[in-house]
Design an enzyme around this catalytic site. Structure first.
Site, PDB file in Angstrom:
ATOM      1  N   PRO A 196       5.132   7.036   9.204  1.00  0.00           N
ATOM      2  CG  PRO A 196       6.973   7.006  10.640  1.00  0.00           C
ATOM      3  CD  PRO A 196       6.443   7.630   9.380  1.00  0.00           C
ATOM      4  CG  HIS A 236      -0.917   6.916   6.168  1.00  0.00           C
ATOM      5  ND1 HIS A 236      -2.205   6.422   6.204  1.00  0.00           N
ATOM      6  CD2 HIS A 236      -0.759   7.450   4.935  1.00  0.00           C
ATOM      7  CE1 HIS A 236      -2.798   6.656   5.050  1.00  0.00           C
ATOM      8  NE2 HIS A 236      -1.946   7.266   4.247  1.00  0.00           N
ATOM      9  CB  SER A 253      -0.900   0.019   1.239  1.00  0.00           C
ATOM     10  OG  SER A 253      -1.577   1.257   1.341  1.00  0.00           O
ATOM     11  CE  LYS A 303      -1.752  -3.600   3.895  1.00  0.00           C
ATOM     12  NZ  LYS A 303      -2.011  -4.946   3.345  1.00  0.00           N
TER      13      LYS A 303
END
Length: 256
Positions: free
Chosen positions: A142, A144, A136, A158
């Site tokens: 970090p 987000h 993604s 991820k």
């Protein structure tokens, strides 16, 4: 390509919305591909419908359980992902924001890190030649907002799996799409980037069908190997629909 042997391609997460599209596309190109799927349960298998003859059922958190699905596969497209769920009782008329949670055992650390690591290890052990991993956009930040959903840090985990794949020695392509749209594919100009630069632009979403197509195209071009790309699309009618995927992959030089 007519004389080339067919590639056996395993799609994991093949009962998910993007996974179903990828599996179906491979089925339709039966002169080139022998598709396989991996899903978590019999219920998930039913979602794929009558074409589910080559579907393995196993939990990606179980390293030994998933191994048979990878045996004899030439390539793997990893489309598994944890999915945050909205807590019941949210009333949009009252303002505020909905709260999210992950079901027990389905936290990003377990699914997007451990589960994907298990798949990468299984691919390596089985001698798989190419792994396409769908992650993604947003992983460079970090803070987000997606990371705060259910306190799951989904993009952190991820990205950890993406790094593990890049360091694994297997031929890889890492695809980081923007916001996923349930719209028809093949109608938009696709845009690639790196390091989340596309998030600062107006082109930061993409139909799931186009993501699935790029996954399959990545298996067919040398230019896609050992590359990581952010992927989005221009609005329908806002560009020329992408047909030349070799040229698309040639635009990318970043390995991570």
């Amino acid at each position: 390509m007519a004389d080339a042997p067919r590639l056996t391609v395993l799609v994991t997460g093949s009962s998910g919305r993007t996974g179903q599209i990828a599996y179906k596309k491979l089925k339709e190109q039966h002169e080139q591909f022998i598709p396989r799927g991996l899903v978590r349960s019999e219920e998930s298998k039913q979602k794929i419908g009558p074409d589910s003859d080559n579907i393995y059922i196993a939990d990606i958190r179980d390293a030994n359980g998933i191994a048979p699905a990878f045996q004899g596969a030439d390539a793997v497209i990893i489309l598994t992902s944890s999915v945050p769920k909205m807590k019941p009782g949210f009333d949009p008329t009252k303002g505020g924001r909905p709260e999210f949670y992950y079901e027990d055992g389905q936290f990003p650390e377990q699914v997007d890190w451990i589960g994907q690591k298990n798949q990468i290890d299984a691919a390596k052990a089985a001698g798989v030649k190419h792994v396409v991993l769908v992650g993604s956009m947003g992983g460079t930040n970090p803070n987000h907002p997606l990371n705060s959903l259910g306190n799951g840090n989904i993009l952190v985990w991820k990205r950890k799996a993406e790094q593990y794949l890049a360091d694994s020695g297997i031929t890889y392509t890492i695809i980081r799409p923007g916001g996923l749209l349930d719209k028809e594919g093949g109608l938009r100009e696709l845009v690639v980037g790196k390091d989340d630069e596309l998030l600062q632009t107006d082109t930061k979403s993409i139909p799931r069908a186009d993501v699935a197509e790029v996954c399959i195209q990545a298996l067919q071009f040398e230019e896609a190997k050992f590359k990581a790309l952010d992927l989005a699309s221009k609005p329908e009618g806002g560009g020329t629909p992408t047909k030349d995927f070799k040229a698309l992959f040639e635009q990318i030089s970043s390995r991570f």
